[in-house]
Design an enzyme around this catalytic site. Structure first.
Site, PDB file in Angstrom:
ATOM      1  N   GLU A   3      -7.737   3.179  -2.166  1.00 50.75           N
ATOM      2  CA  GLU A   3      -7.728   3.769  -3.509  1.00 50.75           C
ATOM      3  C   GLU A   3      -9.148   4.038  -3.973  1.00 50.75           C
ATOM      4  OE1 GLU A   3      -4.953   2.577  -6.537  1.00 50.75           O
ATOM      5  OE2 GLU A   3      -4.126   1.075  -5.169  1.00 50.75           O
ATOM      6  N   CYS A  21      -1.953  -4.007  -1.376  1.00 52.48           N
ATOM      7  CA  CYS A  21      -1.870  -4.169   0.078  1.00 52.48           C
ATOM      8  C   CYS A  21      -2.235  -5.551   0.601  1.00 52.48           C
ATOM      9  CB  CYS A  21      -2.760  -3.127   0.760  1.00 52.48           C
ATOM     10  SG  CYS A  21      -2.201  -1.427   0.530  1.00 52.48           S
ATOM     11  N   PRO A  51       7.875  -3.017  -0.824  1.00 49.86           N
ATOM     12  CA  PRO A  51       7.406  -4.165  -1.627  1.00 49.86           C
ATOM     13  C   PRO A  51       7.836  -5.494  -1.025  1.00 49.86           C
ATOM     14  CG  PRO A  51       9.342  -3.186  -2.628  1.00 49.86           C
ATOM     15  CD  PRO A  51       8.975  -2.297  -1.481  1.00 49.86           C
TER      16      PRO A  51
END
Length: 393
Positions: free
Chosen positions: A84, A195, A12
């Site tokens: 995704e 992302c 992160p």
């Protein structure tokens, strides 16, 4: 015992300390390397799968080298390019597989070992091998280029709305140029997900670290444009609804950052909801996969607001069980995720249940705007000319 170990952990953006808000936190990668060195009893190939800053592999390699057992480790970079909603298809039939390694006999042998695994289902000409640093950098650059295209066409959408041009027609015309291509040229309320922004900011920080100020400013502008697009959408909603949404019910259709996922990280919907809440609107959200808990969790993490620290937030933002309940009595609905089900709703039924004039704000340009206007809606869309403003379309 495993011969190949993959490091696939979250990296992160740092929230505090040096580089906070831009640099990636690679703590988890280092912890994995330390654990591998601790428990290994034989030589291994360690594959860095996470998206990381350039030269992270050097840190992993140094940690592994400090093992007290005399073991040898080869470190490879093998960034994932899965999206995704299409991850399985991307895995079984990828555009490419990228493997980076040290350009030594041992490094090249390790890269070939990993390539031979992928070669069981992927043609060899799609398996690319590079040096370690090119592989690490390629993932950041790929996401930055994709986000750049989104921000580029979104900047043109604002120009279209001001001049009467149609951004969809421009996207089609520009995309037919083989040098440009048609993908990622669909104007929208903005990009989200885990992302794009994270990797661009990581790239910005890397450029700053190496003193490449102009490069850092160039890539940071992609994020600035994305923030502008989200804010512009919220402000347009308020402006078109007679400059006030105070006390008005607003329906938000879609909260995930893209269809076919429940992921709400950096979702544009969150920022629109935040803006409308600050204007005093009564917001009803419907998304087929997003839970109320996830919605609040991301809003707390990214925007710093939650029902516990923001008065009236919990009562002002309602999560509806279905679309028609969300729209009943609403002054406006905003499509913020491109769920297929939103294309086939009974909009005549929705129109009858709404306050008049009934507004639709299409943040994904997936609806039939002419048909909606025939029903009676006042429709506003990203990069589309407003027939109430232009009489020469």
């Amino acid at each position: 015992m495993a011969d190949v170990v993959f490091i696939s952990v979250n990296t992160p953006t740092k929230t505090q300390g040096i580089g906070a808000g831009r640099a990636a936190n690679i703590k988890n990668c280092e912890l994995c390397a330390r654990k591998i060195a601790e428990v290994s009893t034989s030589d291994k190939i360690v594959v860095e799968k996470s998206t990381v800053p350039v030269r992270t592999a050097e840190a992993i390699r140094r940690v592994l080298k400090c093992n007290d057992k005399g073991l040898s480790f080869q470190v490879l970079s093998n960034p994932e390019f899965l999206a995704e909603g299409t991850a399985i298809d991307d895995l079984t039939a990828p555009d490419r597989v990228l493997i980076g390694g040290v350009q030594s006999p041992e490094g090249l042998k390790a890269a070939e070992t990993l390539a031979s695994v992928y070669a069981n289902w992927i043609p060899r000409d799609r398996i690319l091998t590079t040096n370690l640093w090119s592989s690490e950098c390629s993932k950041l650059v790929a996401n930055a280029f994709l986000a750049q295209r989104v921000s580029s066409i979104n900047s043109i959408s604002a120009l279209c709305e001001a001049t009467g041009a149609d951004v969809s027609e421009i996207s089609r015309a520009v995309g037919m140029d083989d040098r440009i291509g048609k993908r990622f040229l669909q104007a929208s309320v903005g990009f989200g997900g885990s992302c794009f922004q994270k990797d661009i900011l990581n790239l910005v920080y890397l450029c700053e670290t190496y003193g490449l100020t102009e490069c850092a400013e160039y890539w940071n502008q992609v994020v600035v444009m994305n923030d502008y697009q989200k804010k512009r959408f919220s402000e347009k909603m308020v402006a078109k609804m007679f400059n006030t949404v105070t006390g008005k019910k607003i329906s938000i259709l879609g909260y995930a950052f893209k269809k076919d996922t429940g992921d709400v990280r950096e979702t544009p919907s969150m920022f629109v909801v935040r803006d409308l809440f600050s204007e005093g609107a009564k917001i009803h959200v419907y998304d087929p996969q997003v839970s109320r808990e996830d919605m609040w969790s991301e809003m707390q993490y990214t925007c710093g607001i939650s029902p516990s620290n923001t008065p009236r937030l919990d009562e002002s933002v309602v999560t509806s069980p279905d679309v028609y309940t969300a729209c009943d009595g609403s002054h406006a609905l905003a499509v913020l995720t491109e769920w297929d089900e939103f294309k086939t709703l009974d909009y005549e039924k929705i129109y009858k249940s709404m306050a008049k004039p009934a507004f639709i704000f299409d943040g994904r340009n997936i609806l039939d705007h002419e048909k909606l206007r025939e029903i009676g809606f006042e429709v506003h869309a990203i990069g589309k000319p407003d027939p109430n403003v232009f009489d020469d379309l």
